[in-house]
Design a protein around this motif. Structure first.
Motif, PDB file in Angstrom:
ATOM      1  N   GLY A 102      31.019  56.502  46.222  1.00 24.59           N
ATOM      2  CA  GLY A 102      31.485  56.661  44.854  1.00 24.59           C
ATOM      3  C   GLY A 102      30.768  57.330  43.845  1.00 24.59           C
ATOM      4  O   GLY A 102      31.023  57.898  42.830  1.00 24.59           O
ATOM      5  N   GLY A 103      29.469  57.439  44.229  1.00 16.24           N
ATOM      6  CA  GLY A 103      28.429  57.841  43.486  1.00 16.24           C
ATOM      7  C   GLY A 103      28.407  59.556  43.152  1.00 16.24           C
ATOM      8  O   GLY A 103      29.205  60.238  44.149  1.00 16.24           O
ATOM      9  N   GLY A 104      27.639  60.049  42.229  1.00 14.88           N
ATOM     10  CA  GLY A 104      27.889  61.659  42.270  1.00 14.88           C
ATOM     11  C   GLY A 104      27.282  61.792  40.879  1.00 14.88           C
ATOM     12  O   GLY A 104      26.680  61.054  40.028  1.00 14.88           O
ATOM     13  N   LEU A 105      27.237  63.368  40.779  1.00 13.91           N
ATOM     14  CA  LEU A 105      26.878  63.794  39.320  1.00 13.91           C
ATOM     15  C   LEU A 105      28.136  63.803  38.177  1.00 13.91           C
ATOM     16  O   LEU A 105      29.091  64.383  38.490  1.00 13.91           O
ATOM     17  N   VAL A 106      27.742  63.109  37.245  1.00  9.19           N
ATOM     18  CA  VAL A 106      28.956  63.124  36.122  1.00  9.19           C
ATOM     19  C   VAL A 106      28.363  63.335  34.894  1.00  9.19           C
ATOM     20  O   VAL A 106      27.055  63.251  34.449  1.00  9.19           O
ATOM     21  N   GLN A 107      29.027  63.994  33.908  1.00  6.13           N
ATOM     22  CA  GLN A 107      28.689  64.383  32.513  1.00  6.13           C
ATOM     23  C   GLN A 107      28.702  63.112  31.686  1.00  6.13           C
ATOM     24  O   GLN A 107      29.292  62.208  31.844  1.00  6.13           O
ATOM     25  N   PRO A 108      27.741  63.192  30.698  1.00  8.79           N
ATOM     26  CA  PRO A 108      27.461  61.966  29.736  1.00  8.79           C
ATOM     27  C   PRO A 108      28.882  61.783  29.111  1.00  8.79           C
ATOM     28  O   PRO A 108      29.696  62.754  28.751  1.00  8.79           O
ATOM     29  N   GLY A 109      29.261  60.498  29.034  1.00  7.65           N
ATOM     30  CA  GLY A 109      30.805  60.183  28.394  1.00  7.65           C
ATOM     31  C   GLY A 109      32.019  60.051  29.321  1.00  7.65           C
ATOM     32  O   GLY A 109      33.045  59.488  29.022  1.00  7.65           O
ATOM     33  N   ARG A 110      31.637  60.452  30.585  1.00  6.22           N
ATOM     34  CA  ARG A 110      32.815  60.389  31.389  1.00  6.22           C
ATOM     35  C   ARG A 110      32.693  59.114  32.475  1.00  6.22           C
ATOM     36  O   ARG A 110      31.999  58.335  31.864  1.00  6.22           O
ATOM     37  N   SER A 111      33.440  59.100  33.253  1.00  7.90           N
ATOM     38  CA  SER A 111      33.788  57.889  33.944  1.00  7.90           C
ATOM     39  C   SER A 111      33.572  58.205  35.414  1.00  7.90           C
ATOM     40  O   SER A 111      33.764  59.173  35.995  1.00  7.90           O
ATOM     41  N   LEU A 112      33.277  57.093  36.325  1.00  8.96           N
ATOM     42  CA  LEU A 112      33.028  57.020  37.578  1.00  8.96           C
ATOM     43  C   LEU A 112      33.338  55.511  37.960  1.00  8.96           C
ATOM     44  O   LEU A 112      33.175  54.583  37.474  1.00  8.96           O
ATOM     45  N   ARG A 113      34.145  55.477  39.451  1.00 10.87           N
ATOM     46  CA  ARG A 113      34.380  54.223  39.855  1.00 10.87           C
ATOM     47  C   ARG A 113      33.440  54.490  41.328  1.00 10.87           C
ATOM     48  O   ARG A 113      33.543  54.861  42.205  1.00 10.87           O
ATOM     49  N   LEU A 114      32.798  53.296  41.470  1.00 12.77           N
ATOM     50  CA  LEU A 114      31.791  52.775  42.796  1.00 12.77           C
ATOM     51  C   LEU A 114      32.899  51.857  43.563  1.00 12.77           C
ATOM     52  O   LEU A 114      33.529  51.008  43.190  1.00 12.77           O
ATOM     53  N   SER A 115      32.537  52.109  44.810  1.00  9.38           N
ATOM     54  CA  SER A 115      33.075  51.128  45.404  1.00  9.38           C
ATOM     55  C   SER A 115      32.036  50.438  46.702  1.00  9.38           C
ATOM     56  O   SER A 115      31.111  51.246  46.910  1.00  9.38           O
ATOM     57  N   CYS A 116      32.398  49.293  47.158  1.00  3.18           N
ATOM     58  CA  CYS A 116      31.502  48.572  48.074  1.00  3.18           C
ATOM     59  C   CYS A 116      32.289  47.969  49.269  1.00  3.18           C
ATOM     60  O   CYS A 116      33.113  47.196  48.837  1.00  3.18           O
ATOM     61  N   ALA A 117      32.345  48.621  50.313  1.00  2.00           N
ATOM     62  CA  ALA A 117      32.995  47.987  51.606  1.00  2.00           C
ATOM     63  C   ALA A 117      32.089  47.131  52.275  1.00  2.00           C
ATOM     64  O   ALA A 117      31.148  47.404  52.843  1.00  2.00           O
ATOM     65  N   ALA A 118      32.775  45.722  52.354  1.00  2.00           N
ATOM     66  CA  ALA A 118      32.249  44.617  53.260  1.00  2.00           C
ATOM     67  C   ALA A 118      32.523  44.594  54.644  1.00  2.00           C
ATOM     68  O   ALA A 118      33.892  44.799  54.839  1.00  2.00           O
ATOM     69  N   SER A 119      31.662  44.057  55.598  1.00  2.00           N
ATOM     70  CA  SER A 119      32.283  44.117  56.940  1.00  2.00           C
ATOM     71  C   SER A 119      31.286  43.031  57.518  1.00  2.00           C
ATOM     72  O   SER A 119      30.260  42.751  57.427  1.00  2.00           O
ATOM     73  N   GLY A 120      31.974  42.419  58.599  1.00  2.91           N
ATOM     74  CA  GLY A 120      31.159  41.562  59.357  1.00  2.91           C
ATOM     75  C   GLY A 120      30.821  40.047  59.043  1.00  2.91           C
ATOM     76  O   GLY A 120      30.184  39.120  59.479  1.00  2.91           O
ATOM     77  N   PHE A 121      31.553  39.707  57.789  1.00  8.10           N
ATOM     78  CA  PHE A 121      31.567  38.477  56.968  1.00  8.10           C
ATOM     79  C   PHE A 121      32.657  38.040  56.402  1.00  8.10           C
ATOM     80  O   PHE A 121      33.480  39.323  56.226  1.00  8.10           O
TER      81      PHE A 121
END
Lengths: 121, 107
Positions: A8-27
């Motif tokens: 979900g990372g990337g280049l974004v302008q100041p003031g904008r939004s971004l949503r990160l995700s983290c996928a878990a596996s093996g536990f």
């Protein structure tokens, strides 16, 4: 294999939004608290936010309080970080980290590889 | 906020040398102090938990000691693969904090 994979990372302008995700596996994801920790380029580690196994307890660093929201979906084995009103100083590699809890306390026992967020116009 | 101060910030060492890194907390944290190793372009990996307990799979040359406010990470007989930045971390109270890091360079 036990692992955490951020996206979900990337280049974004100041003031904008971004949503990160983290996928878990093996536990069993819903047994563990999870956190976000970030690392600005060439800098050290900075804790961002954490959430308990059932989302009943949440904490934020002062630097992101009121702008970032952590959440999780145990049915999807996923952790999220909604980042609003982004600033240049939020530029960093964002890691998700799994917590191990014992009778003595807790520590981070597993980290993902991170996803890079760059805030720039 | 509990501040963790590591020393030194940087150290250049030769293989087989013994290395000592210290971490001082601004207030007592008992044994809620953990050490991580971060190699270039990798994520941090746990070395030592609760000040002195080695994490599973960590080579025996890594050891930790201390309690309260003063802690030490020791690497005996340094190997080339130990070139990395080392961080201490306290889980005693929020906000969670880390030391500023100690970078080890192998000559």
């Amino acid at each position: 294999e036990v692992q955490l994979v951020e996206s979900g990372g990337g280049l974004v302008q100041p003031g904008r939004s971004l949503r990160l995700s983290c996928a878990a596996s093996g536990f069993t994801f819903d047994d563990y608290a999870m956190h976000w920790v970030r690392q600005a380029p060439g800098k050290g580690l900075e804790w961002v936010s954490g959430i308990s196994w059932n989302s009943g307890s949440i904490g934020y660093a002062d630097s992101v309080k009121g702008r970032f929201t952590i959440s999780r979906d145990n049915a999807k084995n996923s952790l999220y970080l909604q980042m609003n009103s982004l600033r240049a100083e939020d530029t960093a590699l964002y890691y998700c980290a799994k917590v191990a809890v014992t009778t003595r306390g807790w520590y981070f026992d597993l980290w993902g590889r991170g996803t890079l967020v760059t805030v720039s116009s | 906020e509990i501040v963790l101060t590591q020393s030194p910030d940087f150290q250049s060492v030769t293989p087989k040398e013994k290395v000592t890194i210290t971490c001082r907390a601004s207030q007592s944290i008992g044994s809620s102090l953990h050490w991580y190793q971060q190699k270039p372009d990798q994520s941090p990996k746990l070395l030592i938990k609760y000040a002195s307990q080695s994490f599973s799979g960590v080579p025996s040359r890594f050891s930790g000691s201390g309690s309260g406010t003063d802690f030490t990470l020791t690497i005996n007989s340094l190997e080339a693969e130990d070139a990395a930045t080392y961080y201490c971390h306290q889980s005693s109270s929020l906000p969670i904090t880390f030391g500023q890091g100690t970078r080890l360079e192998i000559k």
